[in-house]
Design a protein around this motif. Structure first.
Motif, PDB file in Angstrom:
ATOM      1  N   UNK A 152     -41.543 -46.059  28.896  1.00 63.53           N
ATOM      2  CA  UNK A 152     -41.096 -45.506  27.854  1.00 63.53           C
ATOM      3  C   UNK A 152     -41.550 -44.026  27.309  1.00 63.53           C
ATOM      4  N   UNK A 153     -43.018 -44.029  27.695  1.00 63.37           N
ATOM      5  CA  UNK A 153     -43.423 -42.624  27.488  1.00 63.37           C
ATOM      6  C   UNK A 153     -42.720 -41.853  28.387  1.00 63.37           C
ATOM      7  N   UNK A 154     -42.556 -42.075  29.892  1.00 63.26           N
ATOM      8  CA  UNK A 154     -41.807 -41.162  30.808  1.00 63.26           C
ATOM      9  C   UNK A 154     -40.259 -40.951  30.117  1.00 63.26           C
ATOM     10  N   UNK A 155     -39.798 -42.055  29.602  1.00 59.28           N
ATOM     11  CA  UNK A 155     -38.488 -41.622  29.133  1.00 59.28           C
ATOM     12  C   UNK A 155     -38.405 -40.812  28.060  1.00 59.28           C
ATOM     13  N   UNK A 156     -39.395 -40.578  27.118  1.00 62.84           N
ATOM     14  CA  UNK A 156     -39.584 -39.859  26.075  1.00 62.84           C
ATOM     15  C   UNK A 156     -39.644 -38.207  26.609  1.00 62.84           C
ATOM     16  N   UNK A 157     -40.652 -38.506  27.586  1.00 67.85           N
ATOM     17  CA  UNK A 157     -40.755 -36.784  28.054  1.00 67.85           C
ATOM     18  C   UNK A 157     -39.615 -36.295  28.562  1.00 67.85           C
ATOM     19  N   UNK A 158     -38.757 -37.246  29.478  1.00 63.55           N
ATOM     20  CA  UNK A 158     -37.501 -36.962  30.142  1.00 63.55           C
ATOM     21  C   UNK A 158     -36.593 -36.403  29.004  1.00 63.55           C
ATOM     22  N   UNK A 159     -36.399 -36.904  27.908  1.00 65.82           N
ATOM     23  CA  UNK A 159     -35.509 -36.505  26.813  1.00 65.82           C
ATOM     24  C   UNK A 159     -36.066 -35.313  26.294  1.00 65.82           C
ATOM     25  N   UNK A 160     -37.352 -35.085  26.000  1.00 66.23           N
ATOM     26  CA  UNK A 160     -37.734 -33.910  25.283  1.00 66.23           C
ATOM     27  C   UNK A 160     -37.929 -32.717  26.201  1.00 66.23           C
ATOM     28  N   UNK A 161     -38.011 -32.863  27.579  1.00 65.29           N
ATOM     29  CA  UNK A 161     -37.740 -31.813  28.611  1.00 65.29           C
ATOM     30  C   UNK A 161     -36.497 -31.505  29.105  1.00 65.29           C
ATOM     31  N   UNK A 162     -35.464 -32.383  28.949  1.00 62.03           N
ATOM     32  CA  UNK A 162     -34.098 -32.138  29.020  1.00 62.03           C
ATOM     33  C   UNK A 162     -33.729 -32.823  30.483  1.00 62.03           C
ATOM     34  N   UNK A 163     -34.343 -33.928  30.892  1.00 63.13           N
ATOM     35  CA  UNK A 163     -34.435 -34.614  32.197  1.00 63.13           C
ATOM     36  C   UNK A 163     -33.279 -35.641  32.053  1.00 63.13           C
ATOM     37  N   UNK A 164     -33.193 -36.163  30.949  1.00 65.41           N
ATOM     38  CA  UNK A 164     -32.069 -37.089  30.477  1.00 65.41           C
ATOM     39  C   UNK A 164     -31.298 -36.655  29.259  1.00 65.41           C
ATOM     40  N   UNK A 165     -30.055 -37.054  28.849  1.00 71.10           N
ATOM     41  CA  UNK A 165     -29.364 -36.424  27.828  1.00 71.10           C
ATOM     42  C   UNK A 165     -29.322 -37.477  26.680  1.00 71.10           C
ATOM     43  N   UNK A 166     -29.476 -38.812  27.017  1.00 72.50           N
ATOM     44  CA  UNK A 166     -29.666 -39.939  26.161  1.00 72.50           C
ATOM     45  C   UNK A 166     -30.595 -41.034  26.442  1.00 72.50           C
ATOM     46  N   UNK A 167     -31.503 -41.402  25.676  1.00 71.93           N
ATOM     47  CA  UNK A 167     -32.591 -42.131  25.598  1.00 71.93           C
ATOM     48  C   UNK A 167     -32.122 -43.585  25.045  1.00 71.93           C
ATOM     49  N   UNK A 168     -31.781 -44.498  25.770  1.00 65.16           N
ATOM     50  CA  UNK A 168     -31.429 -45.735  25.108  1.00 65.16           C
ATOM     51  C   UNK A 168     -32.660 -46.504  24.690  1.00 65.16           C
TER      52      UNK A 168
END
Length: 582
Positions: free
Chosen positions: A282-298
């Motif tokens: 989940x830490x990586x998921x948050x980083x991806x959301x904050x940096x634009x790597x993903x558009x939606x974090x479920x």
């Protein structure tokens, strides 16, 4: 954010003993190529040419409208695989079922925001005056992604498949009041099908949930072989708004817009590509959301909500949902057979404090399986277990579990320790916290607990396989349908079915569940629900933890996104990206 021209990383992997080959294929818009992996399974090799030919043809026949909303790639990130993929007859995973409903397949109906049935694959339907049959009239402009038309034969095949015990459809109770076998379904013409049933409560709900499957591809597959069939995860062929492109196990699923999607439903979706990324941390998921790597974090951790709220480019979606989180107890284990032990475990756990710490206000303590959105939900239940370690220890003494050797752990008269493991899936901090806090708190009343982390798909196999049931306790979430029915969870007839994790065998629970199925009047049903919840608390098959608000992080460049109790992907056809942000 990923672009249309992204060359997806190819990993060497083997899926279900099939060799994968690497191919380049044209993207949906323009001539750019992407590298994908394709299975060499004979079934898949026969499928691919037809899919490629059809998708190329409909792309020519239905050019993308001149509208700035069209284009781009949307990336959704979450911690778990789409277990069992796009095979709606066998999938047990919530996210997979969402993809059957809204992404790759189609259901007969869908619900609006008020939970009222609306046309989808079926453009209309009729219920007989005596409520013993439903006649569905299908759209005639829906095609499978290999070019075959979707017809009543597909609906009949799906119905026969999911009601066949040999298939082991996970939510078997959906069909308890439906007529099974050939007598249960009639194909009246290519686009009209009639299904027979006994009158019962909330009878339309299964048709919102179960994706229709292609008879021309799966009709000759023995039902008991469907779960292992390559259709699910290697080369699914749907009829929904997005067509399958590729799947890299434990990494990502890639779908492309279906240019030939039903014109009567608005035609192709706005985005060109949709990517489902598996990021089991989940830490990586948050980083991806904050940096634009993903558009939606479920489903971010509530502890991450402030980070999402603080970012001006992100929205935090919070809404009442249909799920609850619990620790399920395998009563087949001798340590967990006695309901007094299970009640003592719940009373020895400070659930209120745990819930406040874990959810940060985005939820409430649960005592039964009836969630707040349901008409039978009760805020206060007589006899609901409260945190009381002294009472918990007295119950354990009464049940014959005492610390006989002075080592701090209770034993029964045969010397068996009151010791067990609690499993949880990797990447889920909330569930890890629950297991570890229970370990600490239960040690104070003489119970030894060992938290164990397991990869998600492996955990599902361990708990869902009736011959295996390789767990003592497991931290899980359960998403209820709008038609609430606990039969698959707690009825003794389902002990050998996938979701009867607890091994519950209680005649009173059986009786009440059977009454609830056939009680249509809600005022009458409410009284039965109240009695059922009291018996459930006595049985304590689970330590119920909480009903939570669903949280999702969404980048604001992704527009017109609806998320509510129906799910996160409910209107993915309308999602579009701000052109300036692509």
């Amino acid at each position: 954010m990923a672009s249309m021209n992204e060359w997806f990383e190819v990993r060497e992997t083997f899926m279900k003993k099939s060799v994968l080959i690497v191919v380049a294929m044209a993207a949906a818009c323009g001539g750019d190529s992407e590298v994908v992996t394709r299975s060499t399974d004979p079934f898949c090799q026969a499928v691919w040419p037809a899919v490629d030919a059809y998708m190329a043809r409909v792309a020519d026949e239905h050019p993308t409208p001149d509208d700035p909303r069209y284009g781009g790639t949307v990336v959704v990130g979450t911690i778990g695989e789409l277990s069992d993929g796009m095979n709606a007859a066998v999938a047990t995973d919530y996210a997979a079922q969402q993809h059957h409903q809204f992404v790759n397949l189609m259901t007969l109906i869908e619900y609006d925001e008020d939970s009222e049935p609306q046309p989808y694959l079926a453009e209309r339907w009729e219920v007989s005056d005596d409520n013993t049959s439903i006649t569905f009239y299908l759209r005639d402009d829906v095609y499978w992604h290999d070019g075959e038309q979707t017809t009543a034969e597909d609906v009949a095949f799906t119905y026969l498949t999911v009601t066949n015990p040999a298939t082991a459809f996970p939510n078997a109770s959906f069909w308890d009041q439906y007529v099974r076998g050939e007598e249960g379904v009639e194909v009246l013409d290519p686009f009209t099908v009639r299904i027979h049933l006994e009158p019962h409560a909330e009878f339309m709900d299964p048709f919102r949930t179960v994706g229709i499957l292609p008879e021309h591809l799966l009709g000759d597959v023995p039902p008991e072989q469907l779960k292992q069939h390559p259709f699910g995860s290697q080369c699914p062929v749907g009829n929904g708004p997005f067509a399958f492109v590729s799947h890299t196990d434990q990494d990502r699923w890639v779908f492309r817009a279906n240019p030939g999607f039903s014109p009567s439903l608005g035609g192709r979706p706005f985005v060109d590509r949709y990517v489902y990324r598996v990021i089991p941390e989940q830490t990586t998921l948050l980083t991806e959301l904050l940096t634009g790597g993903i558009d939606v974090y479920i489903q971010p951790n509530p502890g991450q909500a402030e980070d999402i709220l603080a970012d001006p480019d992100l929205d935090l979606r919070a809404y009442p949902f249909r799920d609850y989180v619990f620790v399920g107890w395998n009563s087949r284990r001798p340590q967990l057979q006695d309901p007094r032990v299970r009640r003592a475990i719940t009373m020895g756990t400070d659930r209120a404090s745990i819930v406040e710490a874990i959810l940060a206000g985005y939820g409430s303590v649960a005592n039964t399986s009836v969630p707040p959105f349901h008409y039978a939900f009760q805020d206060e239940l007589s006899g609901a277990p409260e945190y009381d370690p002294d009472a918990a220890m007295a119950l354990l003494d009464e049940a014959g579990w005492r610390d006989r050797d002075g080592n701090g752990v209770r034993e029964n008269a045969d010397g068996l320790e009151l010791s067990f493991s609690i499993k949880y899936n990797d990447g889920n901090q909330q569930r890890q916290d629950i297991a570890e806090i229970m370990q600490a708190q239960l040690s104070q009343i003489g119970i030894r607990v060992e938290p164990r982390v397991v990869e998600w798909a492996t955990l599902l196999q361990q708990i869902n396989t009736p011959e295996l049931r390789d767990f003592d306790g497991v931290v899980m979430g359960w998403v209820v349908e709008f038609k609430l029915d606990d039969t698959d969870l707690f009825h003794s007839d389902r002990i050998d079915q996938p979701f009867q994790w607890a091994g519950t065998n209680n005649p009173e629970i059986d009786r009440l569940l059977e009454e609830l199925k056939i009680t249509v009047d809600r005022s009458e049903a409410r009284e039965i629900w109240a009695e059922y919840q009291q018996v459930l608390m006595e049985e304590q098959p689970y330590t119920f933890f909480y009903f939570r608000q669903r949280l999702d992080g969404v980048n604001r460049r992704l527009q017109d996104v609806e998320m509510d109790a129906r799910g996160e992907w409910v209107n993915i056809r309308e999602w579009h990206i701000d052109p300036a942000s692509r």
